[in-house]
Design a protein around this motif. Structure first.
Motif, PDB file in Angstrom:
ATOM      1  N   PHE A 134       0.842  -1.200   0.000  1.00  0.00           N
ATOM      2  CA  PHE A 134       0.000   0.000   0.000  1.00  0.00           C
ATOM      3  C   PHE A 134       0.871   1.241   0.000  1.00  0.00           C
ATOM      4  O   PHE A 134       1.811   1.358   0.802  1.00  0.00           O
ATOM      5  N   VAL A 135       0.551   2.171  -0.887  1.00  0.00           N
ATOM      6  CA  VAL A 135       1.123   3.516  -0.841  1.00  0.00           C
ATOM      7  C   VAL A 135      -0.006   4.499  -1.110  1.00  0.00           C
ATOM      8  O   VAL A 135      -1.024   4.145  -1.720  1.00  0.00           O
ATOM      9  N   THR A 136       0.170   5.723  -0.657  1.00  0.00           N
ATOM     10  CA  THR A 136      -0.830   6.762  -0.883  1.00  0.00           C
ATOM     11  C   THR A 136      -0.518   7.498  -2.169  1.00  0.00           C
ATOM     12  O   THR A 136       0.620   7.936  -2.380  1.00  0.00           O
ATOM     13  N   ALA A 137      -1.496   7.647  -3.030  1.00  0.00           N
ATOM     14  CA  ALA A 137      -1.301   8.339  -4.297  1.00  0.00           C
ATOM     15  C   ALA A 137      -0.879   9.789  -4.062  1.00  0.00           C
ATOM     16  O   ALA A 137      -1.508  10.500  -3.285  1.00  0.00           O
ATOM     17  N   GLY A 138       0.201  10.186  -4.713  1.00  0.00           N
ATOM     18  CA  GLY A 138       0.644  11.575  -4.621  1.00  0.00           C
ATOM     19  C   GLY A 138       1.510  11.893  -3.431  1.00  0.00           C
ATOM     20  O   GLY A 138       1.838  13.062  -3.192  1.00  0.00           O
ATOM     21  N   LEU A 182      -8.681  13.044  -6.705  1.00  0.00           N
ATOM     22  CA  LEU A 182      -9.073  11.736  -7.212  1.00  0.00           C
ATOM     23  C   LEU A 182      -8.749  11.632  -8.698  1.00  0.00           C
ATOM     24  O   LEU A 182      -8.312  10.579  -9.174  1.00  0.00           O
ATOM     25  N   ARG A 183      -8.955  12.693  -9.447  1.00  0.00           N
ATOM     26  CA  ARG A 183      -8.614  12.688 -10.870  1.00  0.00           C
ATOM     27  C   ARG A 183      -7.121  12.429 -11.061  1.00  0.00           C
ATOM     28  O   ARG A 183      -6.720  11.650 -11.933  1.00  0.00           O
ATOM     29  N   ARG A 184      -6.293  13.060 -10.251  1.00  0.00           N
ATOM     30  CA  ARG A 184      -4.847  12.869 -10.373  1.00  0.00           C
ATOM     31  C   ARG A 184      -4.426  11.477  -9.911  1.00  0.00           C
ATOM     32  O   ARG A 184      -3.422  10.936 -10.392  1.00  0.00           O
ATOM     33  N   THR A 185      -5.189  10.903  -8.985  1.00  0.00           N
ATOM     34  CA  THR A 185      -4.932   9.513  -8.598  1.00  0.00           C
ATOM     35  C   THR A 185      -5.154   8.588  -9.788  1.00  0.00           C
ATOM     36  O   THR A 185      -4.349   7.692 -10.055  1.00  0.00           O
ATOM     37  N   LEU A 186      -6.234   8.806 -10.510  1.00  0.00           N
ATOM     38  CA  LEU A 186      -6.503   8.003 -11.702  1.00  0.00           C
ATOM     39  C   LEU A 186      -5.451   8.248 -12.782  1.00  0.00           C
ATOM     40  O   LEU A 186      -5.046   7.315 -13.493  1.00  0.00           O
ATOM     41  N   TYR A 200     -18.155   9.692  -4.274  1.00  0.00           N
ATOM     42  CA  TYR A 200     -19.498  10.259  -4.358  1.00  0.00           C
ATOM     43  C   TYR A 200     -19.453  11.658  -4.972  1.00  0.00           C
ATOM     44  O   TYR A 200     -20.276  12.004  -5.835  1.00  0.00           O
ATOM     45  N   SER A 201     -18.478  12.450  -4.537  1.00  0.00           N
ATOM     46  CA  SER A 201     -18.349  13.811  -5.070  1.00  0.00           C
ATOM     47  C   SER A 201     -17.977  13.792  -6.549  1.00  0.00           C
ATOM     48  O   SER A 201     -18.413  14.648  -7.327  1.00  0.00           O
ATOM     49  N   PHE A 202     -17.155  12.826  -6.940  1.00  0.00           N
ATOM     50  CA  PHE A 202     -16.729  12.681  -8.335  1.00  0.00           C
ATOM     51  C   PHE A 202     -17.898  12.230  -9.215  1.00  0.00           C
ATOM     52  O   PHE A 202     -17.995  12.599 -10.386  1.00  0.00           O
TER      53      PHE A 202
END
Length: 278
Positions: free
Chosen positions: A25-29, A81-85, A110-112
């Motif tokens: 596991f790593v956190t995106a960004g 979230l967009r940058r995670t994708l 949900y917000s996305f």
């Protein structure tokens, strides 16, 4: 290769090799987009069989201080979230076989927008989701739409998930089952090997899905102990802590950070790979 087949193919390959897998596991960004991508791209060669990628969120209620701090670092550096994708898309340019699971909380999705998110996740190359704050009673929110589009939905089972609750937890689970080996937040402690073995055996009486065990696995030795009884060992907080340790006083990546993190993953992978040979 489609999303469900990547996960199934990886666990089938592990079974053929007669060993458990390492899930990292790593956190995106975290700590920034460029460093995060360098770590992500290096994980498979370092021995990661499956990658969980954390979606940064301001209120990660199930996570301990290490992953909370990682999320805040990522958000400060501009993670969305967009940058995670986008990070997954960049990873897929070089790797089409390693499963990637997005892990986090429902609010950003949900917000996305659920439909928009699932479409974008599939396009990016996401294989599955772990959304820790959506219980089975809320499957219509995300789980069922994800399954309908071909995205695996991995559910968590815990020491307090009794035999009455377990069928509901497993009903729409796909990909694998994630057994949380302790009660509490990530990085809070570790369970005894005997307790983990008994829990994995109980889960296997209820499902044919692979069982991955996480929470409290912070060394090659602990990873090996889990790998002897489960289908995969999940390591998160210990890896995220290595990232934090490699930052300078200004919170910037110091020299050798990526190499140090990947070196730690190699040692974890060695422990997992040797576990059943001892």
């Amino acid at each position: 290769m489609s999303a469900p087949s990547r996960i199934a193919a990886r666990f089938a390959a592990l079974r053929a090799e007669g060993r458990a897998g390492l899930v990292t596991f790593v956190t995106a960004g975290d700590p920034d987009a460029a460093t995060s991508l360098a770590i992500l791209r290096g994980l498979p060669a370092a021995g990661a069989d499956v990658i969980e990628l954390g979606m940064p969120f301001t209120d990660p209620m199930a996570d301990g201080p290490a992953i909370q701090a990682a999320g805040l670092r990522a958000l400060k550096a501009g993670a969305t979230l967009r940058r995670t994708l986008d990070l997954v898309t960049a990873f897929r340019q070089e790797d089409q076989s390693t499963p990637i699971i997005l892990m986090g909380y429902y609010n950003p999705i949900y917000s996305f927008g659920v439909d928009r998110f699932l479409t974008a996740a599939l396009e990016a190359g996401v294989d599955g989701l772990i959304v820790v704050d959506l219980p089975p009673e809320e499957d219509a929110e995300l789980c069922l739409p994800a399954l309908a589009k071909g995205v695996s939905f991995i559910r968590l089972a815990t020491p307090t998930t009794d035999d009455r609750r377990l069928p509901a937890v497993l009903a729409n689970t796909s990909g694998f089952v994630y057994y949380v080996s302790i009660t509490g937040i990530t990085g809070a402690g570790s369970a005894e090997a005997g307790d983990i073995a008994a829990a994995v055996a109980r889960l296997r009486r209820h499902t044919d899905l692979p069982v991955a065990v996480g929470f409290g696995i912070n060394s090659p030795e602990r990873a090996a102990a889990v790998a002897r009884v489960a289908d995969a060992a999940v390591v998160g907080s210990a890896i995220v802590s290595r990232i934090a340790a490699g930052l300078d006083g200004a919170g910037m990546p110091g020299p050798g950070l990526v190499e140090d993190v990947l070196g730690f993953v190699r040692r974890l992978a060695d422990g997992v790979r040797e576990a059943r040979r001892v």
